[in-house]
Write an enzyme that holds these catalytic residues in place. Sequence first.
Site, PDB file in Angstrom:
ATOM      1  N   GLU A 111      36.803  38.287  38.256  1.00  0.00           N
ATOM      2  CA  GLU A 111      36.411  37.010  37.645  1.00  0.00           C
ATOM      3  C   GLU A 111      35.353  37.209  36.570  1.00  0.00           C
ATOM      4  OE1 GLU A 111      35.688  35.375  41.593  1.00  0.00           O
ATOM      5  OE2 GLU A 111      36.983  33.691  41.074  1.00  0.00           O
ATOM      6  N   ALA A 148      32.201  39.876  45.192  1.00  0.00           N
ATOM      7  CA  ALA A 148      30.915  39.400  45.707  1.00  0.00           C
ATOM      8  C   ALA A 148      30.598  40.185  46.972  1.00  0.00           C
ATOM      9  CB  ALA A 148      31.002  37.912  46.007  1.00  0.00           C
ATOM     10  N   GLU A 160      40.450  37.392  47.782  1.00  0.00           N
ATOM     11  CA  GLU A 160      39.682  36.480  48.638  1.00  0.00           C
ATOM     12  C   GLU A 160      40.512  35.905  49.784  1.00  0.00           C
ATOM     13  OE1 GLU A 160      39.737  36.488  45.314  1.00  0.00           O
ATOM     14  OE2 GLU A 160      37.701  36.302  44.524  1.00  0.00           O
ATOM     15  N   GLY A 197      35.106  38.584  42.625  1.00  0.00           N
ATOM     16  CA  GLY A 197      34.117  38.245  41.602  1.00  0.00           C
ATOM     17  C   GLY A 197      34.063  39.279  40.484  1.00  0.00           C
TER      18      GLY A 197
END
Length: 261
Positions: free
Chosen positions: A115, A68, A135, A112
Amino acid sequence: MSEPLILVEVLAQPAKVALIRFNRPKVLNALNDQLAKELEAALTTLDSDPNVHVIVVTGNEKAFAAGADIAAMADWSYATVFNQNYISKHWEAAKSVRKPLIAAVSGYALGGGCEFAMMCDIIIAADTAKFGQPEITIGTIPGMGGTQRLPRAVGKAKAMEWCLTGRMVTAQEAEAAGLVARVVPAEKLMDEVLATAGKIAAQSLPAVMKVKETINAAFETTLDQGLKFERREFHSTFALSDQKEGMRAFIEKRKPEFKNQ
Ligand code: DAK
């Protein structure tokens, strides 16, 4: 007009294959809200396009996606992310896609990015790919399925170690752990992915979608319920003209001509 953050193409060859390419190369395809909105729209359109049976998602040589967009989210408050349900609604569009999604991963697939790759049905990785959930190193935790899909793919011990240390994992390690279907030489990644996509796209679409739905059911049900669901879906294929064509073609020693019905 600003540049699109994803590039979308329905390919001439192989037939019935669409390609989505993340298009933020300067920031290693960091995933922001706008990109998520564009991706949701593309996935919804392609999923209902009868000329598309398989969707491939890729990045560039250096990055599938490095997570992200940290710069975009750094100063957001708890109230902002909670009240706006931070971009979940767009990403969850991937969950309702009924056609197979293949992630073609080269370079970084982090946070992300990893993911999203796990939301796809198959990950094929270049030998240069690096996966990870970093993260923890920026003071947060995975938020788009990393703590749930990763243990289902690689088991608790590895998922814990990867998410708690944030270390990057090579394509080879990811393959050995079960995260990745296949590792191929970087320069052959798209050829290999498109060959796989083409093979799937040539099958009966309803049978393909039933395989996807029944395998996914294995993660949501007990074994007994899953086996019953599989049996019902297997029985239902006998209502398809493609099942008649597929079996007849085998007996007549010819290639089947599926009509996707
Ligand atoms: N966000 C923003 N910019 C990024 C970025 C990212 N994730 N990753 C890289 N960039 C930018 C860099 O800032 C740099 O920009 P400039 O300095 O050139 O302006 C440019 O991309 C090139 O990166 P580097 O210079 O750092 O390149 P290196 O080759 O040296 O290093 C790297 C590559 C991948 C090791 C490094 O860039 C890196 O560590 N990147 C951050 C990786 C990371 O921590 N990712 C996890 C982010 S958190 C959710 C949805 C999503 C998420 C959670 C919830 N919901 C739906 C609820 C996900 C969270 C995350 O992914």
